[in-house]
Design a protein around this motif. Structure first.
Motif, short mmCIF file in Angstrom:
data_model
loop_
_atom_site.label_atom_id
_atom_site.label_comp_id
_atom_site.label_asym_id
_atom_site.label_seq_id
_atom_site.Cartn_x
_atom_site.Cartn_y
_atom_site.Cartn_z
N UNK A 264 54.14 80.48 46.16
CA UNK A 264 54.01 81.77 46.73
C UNK A 264 54.61 82.53 45.59
N UNK A 265 54.17 83.78 45.81
CA UNK A 265 54.97 84.78 44.67
C UNK A 265 56.40 84.73 44.52
N UNK A 266 56.86 84.68 45.90
CA UNK A 266 58.59 84.42 45.72
C UNK A 266 58.90 83.38 45.00
N UNK A 267 58.27 82.00 45.49
CA UNK A 267 58.65 80.98 45.08
C UNK A 267 58.61 80.43 43.43
N UNK A 268 57.65 81.70 43.05
CA UNK A 268 57.32 81.90 41.47
C UNK A 268 58.43 82.67 40.89
N UNK A 269 59.31 83.31 41.55
CA UNK A 269 60.47 84.13 41.03
C UNK A 269 59.96 85.54 40.84
N UNK A 270 58.79 86.15 41.50
CA UNK A 270 58.43 87.52 41.21
C UNK A 270 59.38 88.25 42.44
N UNK A 271 60.21 89.02 41.51
CA UNK A 271 61.02 90.00 42.39
C UNK A 271 60.73 91.28 42.30
N UNK B 82 49.66 79.58 41.53
CA UNK B 82 50.58 80.54 41.98
C UNK B 82 49.64 81.50 42.77
N UNK B 83 49.84 82.01 44.05
CA UNK B 83 49.36 83.20 44.82
C UNK B 83 49.61 84.30 44.18
#
Length: 408
Positions: A101-108, A138-139
């Protein structure tokens, strides 16, 4: 490790046959020695079961004022579904793939639900998965706040995801796959001889996108430009080379477009806008009146465009659906506004416009020959805008495309 970011829009993922074509593009990248990072949008378009607009309508029909936080939770599901299906498609072909997900991909992101901005990207998880030889899916369109809240990035958010990830990973290139074969000189649904551009500058595509071209989101282009990462707009369903977006002029084949030789790169249009005109009376304190006008719009969260402040008149445009609200606010502030609904903005875009005499003259001549009245105009060093009635939008674009020989 040679990293290639590939972003696929909703139409590219709409059915098994199209997803097979997406998987073929991913396999091709692997065969070329790349480690692919695949960014996906929600499947399909409005009306399709998991499309973003479908999800919005689903809850809005129950209650029109759904909290933005909860709406973001719902909308994030569209990309998770498409990402899971894409991983299954790749694994069915023998490719090891993992979904983040976006969060799991490190998108803060910040906490502006519905239109969040990326604060930073922590790409360690992506890199770890790539080192293990996996295709990372990645979403798009989503991220996560510092305290774990899911956010969405607004319209064009999957483009923004792809370019942000590309910059964070220092990717070799970012490929944006759509259902068209590249960026064109005008909307091909309007102009039959619209031409695919081989190359375009970051600056020109940003201006075209801001003025209504739908191929890529301008925020995404601005992000890719930070590291001069080559951005390529391609078609999922063909092997056409597409359009290269760059600041560096590559070696081009004979007959290809040269960035520096084109005065006009393309034409964009934005329909369904209303022109608002306010006469500022002689006895008024004009600076205070102008401030009051634009503060009134800002406080009502009404975005204004095409602003022209003249000694006795203030002109600007708003979207048609916001015009009534804007007029009522102005009346409550003591003004007597005039409004002209059903207009369209036409933009000529090109880095070659600067310091070239006669561009506006040719534009005015082409519109006059087609019997089209210019309601308002403005210009910058890369763009000339005119406002026309909406019924004149199509013939205006067609006549300007022909006048500046963009189809040749």
């Amino acid at each position: 490790m040679r990293i290639l970011v590939q972003k696929f829009g909703g139409t590219s993922l709409a059915n098994p046959e199209r997803r097979a074509q997406v998987a073929a593009k991913v396999s091709e990248a692997i065969n070329q020695g790349f480690s692919p990072v695949v960014v996906v949008s929600a499947i399909g378009r409005s009306g399709d079961p998991y499309a973003t607009d479908t999800l919005i309508k689903m809850v809005s029909s129950i209650y029109s004022e759904v909290p933005k936080r909860e709406m973001d939770l719902l909308l994030s599901c569209g990309e998770i579904i498409s990402g899971s299906i894409m991983v299954s498609t790749l694994q069915g072909l023998g490719l090891e793939a993992v979904l983040l997900t976006g969060g799991q991909a490190g998108i803060i992101t910040n906490s502006s639900f519905g239109d969040a901005r990326i604060v930073r990207i922590e790409p360690e998880n992506i890199l770890e998965q790539l080192k293990e030889g996996k295709v990372v899916v990645i979403t798009g369109f989503q991220g996560m706040t510092e305290n774990g809240q899911i956010t969405t990035l607004g319209r064009g958010g999957s483009d923004t995801t792809a370019c942000s990830i590309g910059v964070a990973l220092n990717a070799e290139a970012i490929d944006i796959y759509t259902d068209v074969e590249g960026i064109m000189t005008a909307d091909p649904r309007i102009v039959q001889d619209a031409k695919i551009l081989d190359v375009i500058t970051y600056n020109d595509i940003c201006h075209l996108a801001h003025q209504g071209a739908k191929v890529i989101h301008p925020r995404a282009v601005e992000i890719a430009m930070q590291k001069n990462i080559p951005l390529r707009v391609k078609c999922t369903f063909s092997d056409a080379p597409g359009t290269l977006v760059t600041n560096v002029q590559p070696d081009l084949a004979e007959g290809s477009d040269m960035i520096g030789d084109r005065i006009i790169t393309g034409i964009a249009h934005t329909p369904n806008v209303t022109q608002i005109k306010i006469h500022v009376q002689e006895e008024e304190n004009k600076p205070k009146a102008i401030t009051k006008i634009f503060k009134g719009m800002a406080l009502a969260d009404i975005s204004v465009d095409f602003i022209s402040v003249q000694p006795e008149t203030v002109l600007y445009t708003v979207r048609d659906e916001l015009a009534k609200k804007a007029v009522n606010i102005l009346k409550n502030l003591g003004f007597n506004p005039e409004s002209a609904p059903g207009c369209a903005k036409i933009a000529l875009v090109g880095g070659g416009i600067a310091d070239v005499p006669g561009v506006m003259a040719n534009m005015a001549e082409a519109l006059a020959e087609s019997g089209i009245e210019i309601l308002q105009s403005a210009d910058s060093h890369t763009t000339i805008w005119v406002l026309v009635k909406k019924e004149h939008m199509v013939p205006a674009v067609q006549s300007l495309h022909k006048k500046f020989e963009l189809g040749i």
